[in-house]
Motif scaffolding. Structure first.
Motif, PDB file in Angstrom:
ATOM      1  N   GLY A 157      35.455  35.474  48.441  1.00  9.78           N
ATOM      2  CA  GLY A 157      34.865  34.264  49.186  1.00  9.78           C
ATOM      3  C   GLY A 157      36.177  34.332  51.032  1.00  9.78           C
ATOM      4  N   LYS A 158      37.054  34.562  50.948  1.00  9.13           N
ATOM      5  CA  LYS A 158      37.520  34.857  51.561  1.00  9.13           C
ATOM      6  C   LYS A 158      39.317  35.269  51.266  1.00  9.13           C
ATOM      7  N   LYS A 159      39.588  35.013  52.541  1.00 11.69           N
ATOM      8  CA  LYS A 159      41.043  36.314  52.291  1.00 11.69           C
ATOM      9  C   LYS A 159      42.105  35.327  51.712  1.00 11.69           C
ATOM     10  N   GLU A 160      41.793  34.092  51.796  1.00 11.57           N
ATOM     11  CA  GLU A 160      43.145  32.882  51.488  1.00 11.57           C
ATOM     12  C   GLU A 160      43.229  32.940  50.039  1.00 11.57           C
ATOM     13  N   ASN A 161      42.158  33.477  49.559  1.00 10.61           N
ATOM     14  CA  ASN A 161      41.776  33.692  47.799  1.00 10.61           C
ATOM     15  C   ASN A 161      42.490  34.568  47.532  1.00 10.61           C
ATOM     16  N   LEU A 162      42.718  35.134  47.840  1.00 16.21           N
ATOM     17  CA  LEU A 162      42.886  37.013  47.790  1.00 16.21           C
ATOM     18  C   LEU A 162      44.590  36.964  46.483  1.00 16.21           C
ATOM     19  N   PRO A 163      45.340  35.574  46.871  1.00 16.59           N
ATOM     20  CA  PRO A 163      46.642  35.438  45.653  1.00 16.59           C
ATOM     21  C   PRO A 163      46.658  35.414  44.503  1.00 16.59           C
ATOM     22  N   VAL A 164      44.931  34.411  44.371  1.00 13.41           N
ATOM     23  CA  VAL A 164      44.374  34.360  42.960  1.00 13.41           C
ATOM     24  C   VAL A 164      44.374  35.695  42.149  1.00 13.41           C
ATOM     25  N   ILE A 165      43.831  36.998  42.952  1.00 11.69           N
ATOM     26  CA  ILE A 165      43.797  37.542  42.690  1.00 11.69           C
ATOM     27  C   ILE A 165      45.000  38.101  42.020  1.00 11.69           C
ATOM     28  N   ALA A 166      46.108  38.438  43.043  1.00 15.35           N
ATOM     29  CA  ALA A 166      47.163  39.112  42.998  1.00 15.35           C
ATOM     30  C   ALA A 166      47.986  38.034  41.424  1.00 15.35           C
ATOM     31  N   GLU A 167      48.054  37.603  41.415  1.00 12.19           N
ATOM     32  CA  GLU A 167      48.394  36.487  40.275  1.00 12.19           C
ATOM     33  C   GLU A 167      48.142  37.370  38.687  1.00 12.19           C
ATOM     34  N   LEU A 168      46.626  37.404  38.903  1.00 11.48           N
ATOM     35  CA  LEU A 168      45.956  38.223  37.776  1.00 11.48           C
ATOM     36  C   LEU A 168      46.804  39.341  37.147  1.00 11.48           C
ATOM     37  N   ALA A 169      46.741  39.742  38.603  1.00  9.34           N
ATOM     38  CA  ALA A 169      47.235  41.388  38.361  1.00  9.34           C
ATOM     39  C   ALA A 169      48.899  41.937  38.098  1.00  9.34           C
ATOM     40  N   LYS A 170      49.409  40.570  37.979  1.00 14.21           N
ATOM     41  CA  LYS A 170      51.152  40.220  38.163  1.00 14.21           C
ATOM     42  C   LYS A 170      50.897  39.858  37.169  1.00 14.21           C
ATOM     43  N   VAL A 171      50.588  39.514  36.555  1.00  9.15           N
ATOM     44  CA  VAL A 171      50.633  38.308  34.999  1.00  9.15           C
ATOM     45  C   VAL A 171      50.437  39.787  34.153  1.00  9.15           C
ATOM     46  N   LEU A 172      49.155  40.698  34.271  1.00  4.00           N
ATOM     47  CA  LEU A 172      48.643  41.751  33.444  1.00  4.00           C
ATOM     48  C   LEU A 172      50.159  42.829  33.640  1.00  4.00           C
ATOM     49  N   GLY A 173      50.539  42.624  34.551  1.00  3.91           N
ATOM     50  CA  GLY A 173      51.198  44.322  34.933  1.00  3.91           C
ATOM     51  C   GLY A 173      50.507  44.738  35.858  1.00  3.91           C
ATOM     52  N   GLY A 174      49.059  45.081  36.169  1.00 11.32           N
ATOM     53  CA  GLY A 174      48.471  45.435  36.714  1.00 11.32           C
ATOM     54  C   GLY A 174      48.694  45.691  38.314  1.00 11.32           C
ATOM     55  N   GLU A 175      47.753  46.493  39.309  1.00 16.72           N
ATOM     56  CA  GLU A 175      47.846  46.494  39.867  1.00 16.72           C
ATOM     57  C   GLU A 175      46.564  45.789  40.981  1.00 16.72           C
ATOM     58  N   VAL A 176      46.232  45.241  42.322  1.00 19.26           N
ATOM     59  CA  VAL A 176      45.320  44.741  42.971  1.00 19.26           C
ATOM     60  C   VAL A 176      44.488  46.320  43.703  1.00 19.26           C
ATOM     61  N   GLY A 177      43.516  46.131  43.699  1.00 20.78           N
ATOM     62  CA  GLY A 177      42.172  47.425  43.963  1.00 20.78           C
ATOM     63  C   GLY A 177      40.709  46.327  44.690  1.00 20.78           C
ATOM     64  N   ALA A 178      40.272  46.714  45.726  1.00 22.73           N
ATOM     65  CA  ALA A 178      39.195  45.866  46.394  1.00 22.73           C
ATOM     66  C   ALA A 178      37.890  46.747  46.575  1.00 22.73           C
ATOM     67  N   SER A 179      36.876  46.200  46.872  1.00 21.62           N
ATOM     68  CA  SER A 179      35.358  46.519  47.025  1.00 21.62           C
ATOM     69  C   SER A 179      35.880  47.365  48.331  1.00 21.62           C
ATOM     70  N   GLU A 182      47.712  51.587  35.048  1.00 22.24           N
ATOM     71  CA  GLU A 182      46.816  51.314  33.220  1.00 22.24           C
ATOM     72  C   GLU A 182      46.608  50.586  33.990  1.00 22.24           C
ATOM     73  N   ILE A 183      46.470  49.489  34.759  1.00 23.38           N
ATOM     74  CA  ILE A 183      45.162  48.140  35.447  1.00 23.38           C
ATOM     75  C   ILE A 183      45.243  47.729  36.221  1.00 23.38           C
ATOM     76  N   ILE A 184      43.854  47.479  36.704  1.00 22.77           N
ATOM     77  CA  ILE A 184      43.682  47.333  38.189  1.00 22.77           C
ATOM     78  C   ILE A 184      42.843  46.275  38.268  1.00 22.77           C
ATOM     79  N   VAL A 185      42.896  44.670  38.771  1.00 22.86           N
ATOM     80  CA  VAL A 185      42.225  43.717  39.440  1.00 22.86           C
ATOM     81  C   VAL A 185      41.398  43.671  40.431  1.00 22.86           C
TER      82      VAL A 185
END
Lengths: 258, 303
Positions: B197-219, B187-190
């Protein structure tokens, strides 16, 4: 074995594009140019093939364009190509894909390349015509949108990327043309010693008039920004303020925040 | 004015996108005929002439023969335009047909324009109007740019044959890799793009998804770089999603990505580049650095 890699230099796509004086393509002022991303995969695949065959094949790069494309050529040489051809053309942006292909085919005709690698498209024009057209002009079989490449005993086996994550496996005999899709490999960064070595590699300059015998079949009549579909809100400025405004909008317009 | 539409068959079925060819011909106000390398079961709902070659005999991917089959239909119809979809089939075959016919080709047409055809350039950020010189003109159409139209009726079949063999051997299809999360149900995808920028930054995206109760996608670039598994990819070559909320972080909006997510209920794009094509589909475009904005948003939402 002889390998040809076709390389185009394109602007950074993060740039802000403005029409040129004639209004038919982008103005080059303030643009930073780099190797077309798809072509980096093409260069890498050529180098991987050379490594697989014990360094025997000779890799030639070809690039059509003004003096600035020498930078793209240098990068390809530093990645592992052996020599390069710069088809000098200050007005390459006005040539259509058919003409560009005819220039490359005219060069390749006498050279008997076994495999020709190109990117599947360029980031700026994006016609995805040039690679296939080169193959047609040379009478070579061709496979496009390649995400997997193998070579053994004159046979090329590739995976083509189709829609929905489906792939199609295709086999063709060399000489052949292959157009490379993103993800085919991991293009290498040139090392400093290789950058130094690249400076000594041969770059042949050929004026475009020697190779171009075809008239254009397409004329670029206009270059502009797309019409804005509108409706979307644009939030600019201070980050804290942007955060507050976005949360407000999400609460207002969606049921996901409460 | 006459168009020859080149339909597309995959594993015995007509691809739905083939109906967009009829939508285009209707906008052009042109007479139509279709050529299809397929079978009886793949015939379109269309009462006009359909030149049908047997995919059992010629293969679904055999460009040398398909090229000559299209040429044979062109000789009989004498069209002004030969029209393909801009798909892995169309962009592969159209330049071959153009070469054979000595014809101009315009790729990825998105609209009719005065004196020519409008097409995207500069990674979809800009538009170019192109005028072809000569006839017939070969066109490929961007998926979704023209409405699908089912004209209806029973096709008037015309058999189509050529001699000879192709130089490429098609060995078969390989199904899509489906690993990891089924984003089609989220229902929610971040989603993370290159702008992260780099792989090491991905947890920042995962954190937002977690707070929203959503999943993580990618381009695609994120997957191609090996930062995330292929199963997370949203787009034409990945998953097609329609969550209630889609947040695109540092995704410029290549057409292939947009095609996979534009049916989302509400789209937020975070991008430094105000002109990025993602702005065309976004309900809200936040012009900011992902690595500054996303942590700030997550922190505020977590309160």
């Amino acid at each position: 074995m002889k390998i040809l890699v076709c390389v185009k230099q394109v602007p950074d796509m993060e740039s802000r594009f403005r029409p040129d004086a004639a209004g038919v393509w982008y103005a080059e002022t303030d643009l930073a140019f780099r190797v077309n991303e798809y072509d980096e995969y093409a260069i890498e695949q050529a180098v991987l093939l050379k490594e697989q065959l014990g360094g025997e094949p000779e890799i030639t790069l070809i690039s059509v364009g003004p003096d600035r494309v020498v930078e793209a050529i240098k990068k390809g040489l530093a990645m592992g190509a052996d020599r390069a051809v710069h088809v000098q053309d200050p007005a390459s942006h006005l040539k259509d894909p058919f003409q560009i292909a005819s220039i490359i085919a005219a060069y390749a005709k006498g050279e008997a390349f076994d495999v020709i690698f190109t990117g599947m498209q360029s980031l700026d024009r994006g016609s995805s015509q040039v690679g296939v057209a080169i193959a047609e002009m040379l009478g070579y079989p061709c496979a496009t949108t390649v995400v997997g490449f193998e070579y053994a005993d004159g046979t090329v086996t590739v995976k083509r990327e189709l829609e929905g994550g489906v792939k199609g496996t295709v086999r063709l005999k060399s000489p052949a043309v292959v157009t490379c899709q993103l993800g085919l490999n991991q293009p290498r960064y040139p090392t400093l010693p290789n950058i130094m070595k690249a400076k000594k590699k041969e770059v042949t300059v050929i004026p475009v008039e020697q190779l171009l015998k075809q008239d254009a079949r397409l004329v670029s009549a206009q270059f502009r920004a797309p019409a804005k579909k509108g409706g979307g809100v644009v939030l600019e400025g201070d980050v804290a303020d942007q955060v507050d405004r976005l949360i407000g909008i999400l609460k207002d317009k969606t049921a996901v925040l409460r | 004015m006459k168009t020859l539409l080149v339909g597309e068959c995959r594993e015995g079925k007509l691809l739905e996108s083939s109906y967009e060819l009829f939508g285009f011909a209707a906008q052009l106000g042109a007479e139509t005929a279709m050529v299809l390398i397929g079978n009886q079961g793949a015939l379109p709902g269309y009462g006009g002439a359909v030149y049908l070659a047997d995919a059992g005999k010629y293969g679904e991917y055999n460009p040398d023969l398909h090229k000559r089959l299209v040429q044979a239909a062109v000789e009989r119809e004498k069209p002004d335009y030969v029209v393909f979809m801009h798909t892995s089939y169309g962009w592969d075959l159209a330049p071959r047909v153009a070469a054979l016919l000595q014809a101009p080709q315009v790729s990825e047409v998105v609209a009719l324009a005065e004196g020519g055809f409008e097409r995207p350039c500069c990674s979809q950020k800009m538009r170019q109007v192109v005028q072809p010189v000569g006839s017939p003109v070969v066109l490929t159409l961007q998926g979704g740019a023209f409405p699908a139209l089912v004209p209806g009726g029973a096709p008037q079949q015309q058999p189509l044959d050529v001699d000879g063999e192709g130089r490429t051997e098609f060995l078969g299809y390989e199904a899509a890799v489906r690993k990891g999360v089924d984003l089609t149900r989220a229902e929610i995808i971040v989603s993370a793009g290159r702008g992260v920028g780099k792989k090491e930054n991905l947890p920042v995206i995962a954190e937002l998804a977690k707070v929203l109760g959503g999943e993580v996608g990618a381009s695609r670039p994120v997957v191609d770089s090996g930062w995330m598994e292929a199963g997370a990819q949203v787009g034409v070559t990945g998953q097609t999603v329609s969550p209630k909320l889609y947040i695109a972080c540092g995704i410029s909006g290549a057409i292939q990505h947009l095609a996979g997510m534009k049916k989302s209920g509400f789209i937020v794009a975070i991008n430094k580049d105000k002109d990025a094509p993602i702005g065309e589909v976004a309900d809200v475009l936040v012009v900011a650095d992902v690595m500054q904005f996303v942590p700030a948003l997550t922190a505020k939402l977590a309160k």
